[in-house]
Motif scaffolding. Structure first.
Motif, PDB file in Angstrom:
ATOM      1  N   MET A   1       3.290  -1.007   6.751  1.00 24.13           N
ATOM      2  CA  MET A   1       4.132  -2.139   6.184  1.00 24.13           C
ATOM      3  C   MET A   1       3.068  -2.641   4.966  1.00 24.13           C
ATOM      4  SD  MET A   1       6.172  -3.883   8.893  1.00 24.13           S
ATOM      5  CE  MET A   1       7.012  -5.139   7.747  1.00 24.13           C
ATOM      6  N   ALA A   2       1.771  -3.046   5.125  1.00 31.83           N
ATOM      7  CA  ALA A   2       0.814  -3.600   4.480  1.00 31.83           C
ATOM      8  C   ALA A   2       0.557  -2.573   3.005  1.00 31.83           C
ATOM      9  CB  ALA A   2      -0.424  -3.832   5.108  1.00 31.83           C
ATOM     10  N   GLU A   3       0.334  -1.212   3.479  1.00 36.51           N
ATOM     11  CA  GLU A   3       0.124  -0.433   2.192  1.00 36.51           C
ATOM     12  C   GLU A   3       1.529  -0.242   1.571  1.00 36.51           C
ATOM     13  OE1 GLU A   3      -1.535   2.321  -0.120  1.00 36.51           O
ATOM     14  OE2 GLU A   3      -2.354   0.860   1.021  1.00 36.51           O
ATOM     15  N   ALA A   4       2.731  -0.555   1.768  1.00 34.68           N
ATOM     16  CA  ALA A   4       3.956  -0.536   1.024  1.00 34.68           C
ATOM     17  C   ALA A   4       3.783  -1.764   0.362  1.00 34.68           C
ATOM     18  CB  ALA A   4       5.018  -0.578   2.057  1.00 34.68           C
ATOM     19  N   ALA A   5       3.346  -2.933   0.804  1.00 35.83           N
ATOM     20  CA  ALA A   5       3.103  -4.154   0.079  1.00 35.83           C
ATOM     21  C   ALA A   5       2.233  -3.865  -1.018  1.00 35.83           C
ATOM     22  CB  ALA A   5       2.772  -5.253   1.024  1.00 35.83           C
ATOM     23  N   ARG A   6       0.935  -3.312  -0.941  1.00 39.97           N
ATOM     24  CA  ARG A   6       0.091  -3.008  -1.795  1.00 39.97           C
ATOM     25  C   ARG A   6       0.779  -2.240  -2.920  1.00 39.97           C
ATOM     26  NH1 ARG A   6      -4.342   0.153  -3.377  1.00 39.97           N
ATOM     27  NH2 ARG A   6      -3.500   1.872  -2.205  1.00 39.97           N
ATOM     28  N   GLN A   7       1.281  -1.028  -2.379  1.00 45.27           N
ATOM     29  CA  GLN A   7       1.893  -0.220  -3.717  1.00 45.27           C
ATOM     30  C   GLN A   7       2.977  -1.214  -4.500  1.00 45.27           C
ATOM     31  OE1 GLN A   7       1.003   2.727  -4.432  1.00 45.27           O
ATOM     32  NE2 GLN A   7      -0.541   3.123  -2.846  1.00 45.27           N
ATOM     33  N   LEU A   8       3.792  -1.825  -3.822  1.00 45.30           N
ATOM     34  CA  LEU A   8       4.526  -2.650  -4.525  1.00 45.30           C
ATOM     35  C   LEU A   8       3.994  -3.512  -5.550  1.00 45.30           C
ATOM     36  CD1 LEU A   8       7.654  -3.488  -4.881  1.00 45.30           C
ATOM     37  CD2 LEU A   8       7.524  -5.093  -3.180  1.00 45.30           C
ATOM     38  N   ALA A   9       3.028  -4.199  -4.902  1.00 47.79           N
ATOM     39  CA  ALA A   9       2.191  -5.061  -6.013  1.00 47.79           C
ATOM     40  C   ALA A   9       1.542  -4.396  -7.125  1.00 47.79           C
ATOM     41  CB  ALA A   9       1.029  -5.701  -4.908  1.00 47.79           C
ATOM     42  N   VAL A  10       1.156  -3.110  -6.966  1.00 42.86           N
ATOM     43  CA  VAL A  10       0.723  -2.044  -7.866  1.00 42.86           C
ATOM     44  C   VAL A  10       1.695  -2.090  -8.956  1.00 42.86           C
ATOM     45  CG1 VAL A  10      -0.085  -0.002  -8.710  1.00 42.86           C
ATOM     46  CG2 VAL A  10      -1.063  -0.977  -6.709  1.00 42.86           C
ATOM     47  N   LEU A  11       2.949  -1.884  -8.571  1.00 41.90           N
ATOM     48  CA  LEU A  11       4.032  -1.343  -9.433  1.00 41.90           C
ATOM     49  C   LEU A  11       4.545  -2.712 -10.215  1.00 41.90           C
ATOM     50  CD1 LEU A  11       6.355   0.545  -7.203  1.00 41.90           C
ATOM     51  CD2 LEU A  11       5.036   1.427  -9.253  1.00 41.90           C
TER      52      LEU A  11
END
Length: 201
Positions: A1-11
């Motif tokens: 979930m944390a990695e998904a949040a990081r990818q969302l932040a990048v986008l």
């Protein structure tokens, strides 16, 4: 979930939504479950803090970027070495924080600080030729912002020598090559690199 949040932040950051990117990354970094997830959790937290640092750098907040990058560096130092992560190829370490610092300082508008960060990194210590090529690409951007055209082109050629496919395909590198083609003298080496990268004059 944390990695998904990081990818969302990048986008979000790439869409220009810097405040949203910052909020997403820091909220995920502060989640209690992540803080209780041992070394992998701490490493993911460090990556999220780095992502937040990029977001504030894009806003031109140099002090905020450095504060967050120093926080990520403190996490890396406490971990004491590279922590490999299932969903992040490079993992997290003091070296990855320094690599991050190069581009973050460039985003924040201080290429001299970016160059100083680059000089602390032994390229041979990077885990893959692709990583070395990407680091050299970021250093080339630094030289371009400092007006050091010759050093910029030589560094791009060094990146190509390390990992040709990575260099030719990376959008930021192609954009830099395109800018060099229209902004000054074009050497045989630069024109050759542009042709190999599919960048047209």
């Amino acid at each position: 979930m944390a990695e998904a949040a990081r990818q969302l932040a990048v986008l979000a950051r790439k869409a220009g939504w810097h405040q949203e990117a910052l909020s997403i990354a820091l909220s995920a970094a502060d989640h209690p479950d992540l803080r209780g997830a041992g070394r992998p959790g701490a490493a993911e937290r460090g990556l999220l803090i780095q992502s937040a640092a990029y977001a504030v750098a894009r806003r031109g907040d140099r002090d905020g970027m450095r504060e967050l990058t120093d926080e990520a560096a403190a996490v890396a130092k406490e971990l004491g070495g590279t922590v490999l992560l299932r969903d992040h190829g490079g993992g997290f370490s003091p070296l990855t924080v320094q690599l991050h610092r190069i581009s973050a300082e460039n985003y924040a508008g201080d290429p001299l600080a970016a160059l100083a960060a680059a000089r602390t990194i032994p390229l041979k210590a990077l885990p893959s030729v692709e990583r070395r090529s990407r680091a050299l690409g970021d250093i080339a951007v630094t030289y371009d912002r400092l007006g050091r055209r010759g050093d910029c082109v030589r560094t791009l050629l060094a990146a190509e020598h390390c990992a040709p496919e990575e260099t030719h395909a990376r959008p930021a590198t192609k954009s830099l090559i395109s800018s060099l083609l229209v902004s000054g003298h074009t050497s045989t080496e630069l024109r050759g690199l542009a042709a190999r990268s599919g960048v047209l004059l």
